[in-house]
Scaffold this motif. Structure first.
Motif, PDB file in Angstrom:
ATOM      1  N   GLY A 182       0.811  -1.210   0.000  1.00  0.00           N
ATOM      2  CA  GLY A 182       0.000   0.000   0.000  1.00  0.00           C
ATOM      3  C   GLY A 182       0.847   1.264   0.000  1.00  0.00           C
ATOM      4  N   LYS A 183       2.160   1.093   0.180  1.00  0.00           N
ATOM      5  CA  LYS A 183       3.093   2.223   0.148  1.00  0.00           C
ATOM      6  C   LYS A 183       4.206   1.914  -0.851  1.00  0.00           C
ATOM      7  CE  LYS A 183       2.697   3.989   4.853  1.00  0.00           C
ATOM      8  NZ  LYS A 183       2.300   5.335   4.503  1.00  0.00           N
ATOM      9  N   TYR A 184       4.836   2.955  -1.354  1.00  0.00           N
ATOM     10  CA  TYR A 184       6.072   2.779  -2.097  1.00  0.00           C
ATOM     11  C   TYR A 184       7.178   2.531  -1.078  1.00  0.00           C
ATOM     12  CZ  TYR A 184       3.949   4.474  -6.382  1.00  0.00           C
ATOM     13  OH  TYR A 184       3.154   4.597  -7.480  1.00  0.00           O
ATOM     14  N   ILE A 185       8.131   1.697  -1.445  1.00  0.00           N
ATOM     15  CA  ILE A 185       9.294   1.450  -0.594  1.00  0.00           C
ATOM     16  C   ILE A 185      10.533   1.866  -1.371  1.00  0.00           C
ATOM     17  CG2 ILE A 185      10.688  -0.265   0.634  1.00  0.00           C
ATOM     18  CD1 ILE A 185       8.161  -2.037   0.753  1.00  0.00           C
ATOM     19  N   VAL A 186      11.370   2.648  -0.713  1.00  0.00           N
ATOM     20  CA  VAL A 186      12.700   2.947  -1.229  1.00  0.00           C
ATOM     21  C   VAL A 186      13.634   2.079  -0.397  1.00  0.00           C
ATOM     22  CG1 VAL A 186      14.448   4.707  -1.616  1.00  0.00           C
ATOM     23  CG2 VAL A 186      12.016   5.312  -1.763  1.00  0.00           C
ATOM     24  N   LEU A 187      14.049   0.966  -0.981  1.00  0.00           N
ATOM     25  CA  LEU A 187      14.887  -0.008  -0.288  1.00  0.00           C
ATOM     26  C   LEU A 187      16.318   0.215  -0.733  1.00  0.00           C
ATOM     27  CD1 LEU A 187      14.972  -2.622   1.484  1.00  0.00           C
ATOM     28  CD2 LEU A 187      14.833  -3.891  -0.667  1.00  0.00           C
ATOM     29  N   TYR A 188      17.150   0.628   0.226  1.00  0.00           N
ATOM     30  CA  TYR A 188      18.541   0.852  -0.178  1.00  0.00           C
ATOM     31  C   TYR A 188      19.485  -0.020   0.640  1.00  0.00           C
ATOM     32  CZ  TYR A 188      19.981   4.107   3.617  1.00  0.00           C
ATOM     33  OH  TYR A 188      20.320   4.681   4.823  1.00  0.00           O
TER      34      TYR A 188
ATOM     35  N   ALA B 298       5.752   7.142   0.422  1.00  0.00           N
ATOM     36  CA  ALA B 298       6.927   6.275   0.302  1.00  0.00           C
ATOM     37  C   ALA B 298       7.659   6.175   1.636  1.00  0.00           C
ATOM     38  CB  ALA B 298       7.874   6.816  -0.772  1.00  0.00           C
ATOM     39  N   VAL B 299       8.062   4.945   1.968  1.00  0.00           N
ATOM     40  CA  VAL B 299       8.891   4.718   3.152  1.00  0.00           C
ATOM     41  C   VAL B 299      10.305   4.390   2.688  1.00  0.00           C
ATOM     42  CG1 VAL B 299       7.002   3.938   4.626  1.00  0.00           C
ATOM     43  CG2 VAL B 299       8.288   2.257   3.320  1.00  0.00           C
ATOM     44  N   ILE B 300      11.268   4.775   3.484  1.00  0.00           N
ATOM     45  CA  ILE B 300      12.677   4.502   3.212  1.00  0.00           C
ATOM     46  C   ILE B 300      13.124   3.407   4.170  1.00  0.00           C
ATOM     47  CG2 ILE B 300      15.018   5.465   3.259  1.00  0.00           C
ATOM     48  CD1 ILE B 300      13.561   8.268   2.933  1.00  0.00           C
ATOM     49  N   ILE B 301      13.806   2.410   3.650  1.00  0.00           N
ATOM     50  CA  ILE B 301      14.340   1.328   4.480  1.00  0.00           C
ATOM     51  C   ILE B 301      15.781   1.080   4.053  1.00  0.00           C
ATOM     52  CG2 ILE B 301      14.139  -1.094   5.154  1.00  0.00           C
ATOM     53  CD1 ILE B 301      11.148  -0.900   4.439  1.00  0.00           C
TER      54      ILE B 301
ATOM     55  N   HIS C 144      22.841  10.184  13.738  1.00  0.00           N
ATOM     56  CA  HIS C 144      22.516  10.990  12.554  1.00  0.00           C
ATOM     57  C   HIS C 144      21.019  11.314  12.452  1.00  0.00           C
ATOM     58  CE1 HIS C 144      26.619  10.763  11.253  1.00  0.00           C
ATOM     59  NE2 HIS C 144      26.594   9.467  11.469  1.00  0.00           N
ATOM     60  N   GLU C 145      20.272  11.013  13.527  1.00  0.00           N
ATOM     61  CA  GLU C 145      18.837  11.327  13.592  1.00  0.00           C
ATOM     62  C   GLU C 145      18.096  10.821  12.358  1.00  0.00           C
ATOM     63  OE1 GLU C 145      18.615  15.545  14.352  1.00  0.00           O
ATOM     64  OE2 GLU C 145      19.570  15.331  16.311  1.00  0.00           O
ATOM     65  N   LEU C 146      18.273   9.540  12.064  1.00  0.00           N
ATOM     66  CA  LEU C 146      17.641   8.941  10.890  1.00  0.00           C
ATOM     67  C   LEU C 146      16.196   8.573  11.228  1.00  0.00           C
ATOM     68  CD1 LEU C 146      20.564   6.608   9.743  1.00  0.00           C
ATOM     69  CD2 LEU C 146      20.104   8.983   9.069  1.00  0.00           C
ATOM     70  N   PRO C 147      15.219   9.087  10.478  1.00  0.00           N
ATOM     71  CA  PRO C 147      13.803   8.859  10.789  1.00  0.00           C
ATOM     72  C   PRO C 147      13.206   7.629  10.099  1.00  0.00           C
ATOM     73  CG  PRO C 147      13.971  10.508   9.092  1.00  0.00           C
ATOM     74  CD  PRO C 147      15.390  10.100   9.437  1.00  0.00           C
ATOM     75  N   PHE C 148      14.037   6.706   9.646  1.00  0.00           N
ATOM     76  CA  PHE C 148      13.549   5.516   8.944  1.00  0.00           C
ATOM     77  C   PHE C 148      14.242   4.281   9.493  1.00  0.00           C
ATOM     78  CE2 PHE C 148      16.737   7.781   6.422  1.00  0.00           C
ATOM     79  CZ  PHE C 148      17.742   6.843   6.335  1.00  0.00           C
ATOM     80  N   GLN C 149      13.675   3.115   9.166  1.00  0.00           N
ATOM     81  CA  GLN C 149      14.199   1.859   9.695  1.00  0.00           C
ATOM     82  C   GLN C 149      15.457   1.401   8.978  1.00  0.00           C
ATOM     83  OE1 GLN C 149      10.748  -0.851   9.656  1.00  0.00           O
ATOM     84  NE2 GLN C 149      11.011  -0.856  11.867  1.00  0.00           N
TER      85      GLN C 149
END
Length: 156
Positions: A29-35, A64-67, A84-89
């Motif tokens: 249901g969301k876009y994922i930016v998987l890096y 979009a969520v970033i992982i 680094h105050e990263l707001p993603f998993q």
């Protein structure tokens, strides 16, 4: 078989920086930016993570969520995220199973030494769980903006 554009993502659980078990299929249901990145606290990986952090709100506005994924352990991910105050998993792929699925666990050469490691790569996964874009052998400069623009373009 390596996951590529057009493939569905696997329902594989990995440990997240917060101690939860997470699967990419949890984000349908969301876009994922998987890096995928080689190592916490190294210059290139820190720059890339901070670039994603700085654009986090823009990605969120596009559903979009970033992982981030690396072989580092949970405690190292936590320290990296806090510093680094990263707001993603950040996901722990210490057995490099997800990296192997995506074909980014590769033979690397550095200063005459050969070893297996993560090839910096990014994948865009659509809300149905299908890979729609891939960047392999990523150069950090301007990459996050390119990923953001791609999501904007496919939504228009």
């Amino acid at each position: 078989m390596t996951i590529e554009v057009g493939s569905k993502v696997p329902n594989m659980k990995l440990l997240a920086d917060n101690g939860e078990q997470v699967s990419l299929t949890d984000y349908q249901g969301k876009y994922i930016v998987l890096y995928f990145y080689p190592k916490d606290m190294t210059p290139g990986c820190t720059t890339e993570a901070c670039d994603f952090r700085d654009q986090h709100q823009s990605f969120s506005e596009l559903n979009a969520v970033i992982i981030g994924v690396s072989p580092d352990p949970q405690d190292k991910h936590q320290k990296f995220k806090e510093k680094h105050e990263l707001p993603f998993q950040l996901l722990v792929d210490d057995e490099h199973k997800l990296a192997e699925e995506f074909g980014v666990w590769t033979l690397k050469k550095n200063f005459g030494k050969e070893y297996m490691g993560i090839e910096r790569s990014t994948f865009i996964i659509n809300p149905e769980g299908e890979v729609v874009k891939e960047w392999r052998k990523v150069k950090v400069k301007d990459h996050v903006e390119e990923a953001l623009q791609y999501i904007k373009d496919i939504q228009n």
